[in-house]
Design an enzyme around this catalytic site. Structure first.
Site, mmCIF file in Angstrom:
data_model
loop_
_atom_site.group_PDB
_atom_site.id
_atom_site.type_symbol
_atom_site.label_atom_id
_atom_site.label_comp_id
_atom_site.label_asym_id
_atom_site.label_seq_id
_atom_site.Cartn_x
_atom_site.Cartn_y
_atom_site.Cartn_z
ATOM 1 N N LEU A 149 22.425 -7.791 -31.460
ATOM 2 C CA LEU A 149 22.365 -8.238 -32.845
ATOM 3 C C LEU A 149 21.259 -9.277 -32.787
ATOM 4 O O LEU A 149 21.376 -10.251 -32.047
ATOM 5 C CB LEU A 149 23.710 -8.878 -33.234
ATOM 6 N N ASP A 150 20.138 -9.035 -33.493
ATOM 7 C CA ASP A 150 18.993 -9.910 -33.237
ATOM 8 C C ASP A 150 19.264 -11.356 -33.658
ATOM 9 O O ASP A 150 20.235 -11.651 -34.351
ATOM 10 C CB ASP A 150 17.693 -9.336 -33.811
ATOM 11 N N LYS A 151 18.382 -12.223 -33.206
ATOM 12 C CA LYS A 151 18.576 -13.674 -33.339
ATOM 13 C C LYS A 151 18.803 -14.103 -34.793
ATOM 14 O O LYS A 151 19.579 -15.002 -35.077
ATOM 15 C CB LYS A 151 17.344 -14.376 -32.758
#
Length: 239
Positions: free
Chosen positions: A109-111
């Site tokens: 889950l990207d930043k």
């Protein structure tokens, strides 16, 4: 006692020992950080015998636990944390989970995104959920900077070309003029952000609320919980 596989691939051994995911283990092998019987091994798929061979990672012995207790965690990831086991510059999701066992995230889950992330030490489940052929749904709630047209929503739902490949059909439901719910059966890198940008808009917030049968529900941001036995059973049996 568990049945030990006398002829186990090295990366599988590292994953089962709870070091990190199998894919990360492959990186460690290629980066010459793994030794078998004091010799550096860089060939992926090298077979070892866990009962006889001595495995070292950064010169520390890595032991396969007997019947390691499997851990399954749901985390509500806040924005600003990275979904990896280690990162020099950023806060990592493992900082939020205060347990002694080594666990690692399933998928990413990207930043800049928030919401549900599954974290486990079960290498087999990790592999299954990460494999492209595994048909589980991932559900997100997305808000955009500008209102979205019906045409834009339809384009995203029927599939569009992202990174030279056509995305699979998605289920999309409008919630507000600039907010929608989207269910994907794949999760390419930053896929939703790229889809939204393709229709001339920009993601403002992106939150994952479900993976397969696991729901985020009222888990507070930055908090985690163990999955229930029923959730684990469904997830493992899921095809």
């Amino acid at each position: 006692m568990q049945n030990t596989d006398h002829n186990m691939r090295l990366q599988k051994y590292l994953a089962h020992a709870g070091l990190c995911s199998r894919r990360k283990a492959e990186e460690h092998i290629l980066n010459k950080r793994v030794k078998v019987n004091n010799k550096i091994v860089t060939e992926l798929g090298t077979k070892i015998d866990p009962e006889k061979d001595k495995i070292l990672f950064d010169n520390e012995a890595i032991l396969l636990k007997q019947n390691p207790s499997k851990i399954y965690i749901a985390l509500n990831k806040p924005v600003g944390y990275v979904s990896s086991c280690s990162h020099q510059q950023s806060k990592i999701i493992l900082d939020l989970i205060d347990i002694d066992e080594r666990v690692y995230p399933v998928g990413r889950l990207d930043k800049d995104s928030k919401g549900l992330l599954l974290v486990t030490n079960d290498g087999d489940l990790h592999n299954k959920l990460s494999h492209p052929s595994f048909n589980h749904e991932k559900e997100y709630i997305v808000t955009t900077i500008y209102p979205i047209s019906e045409t834009g929503l339809k384009r995203m739902a029927k599939g569009m070309i992202i990174d030279k490949a056509v995305t699979r059909k998605a289920k999309i439901k409008r919630l507000l003029k600039n907010k929608f719910n989207i269910i994907l059966k794949q999760g390419k890198n930053r896929q939703i952000r790229k889809m939204v940008s393709k229709i001339g808009n920009k993601v403002y917030t992106l939150k994952r609320v479900r993976i397969a049968n696991i729901n985020l529900e009222n888990l507070k941001e930055g908090k985690w919980r163990y999955l229930t036995p029923e959730e684990i059973k469904q997830l493992i049996e899921f095809q």
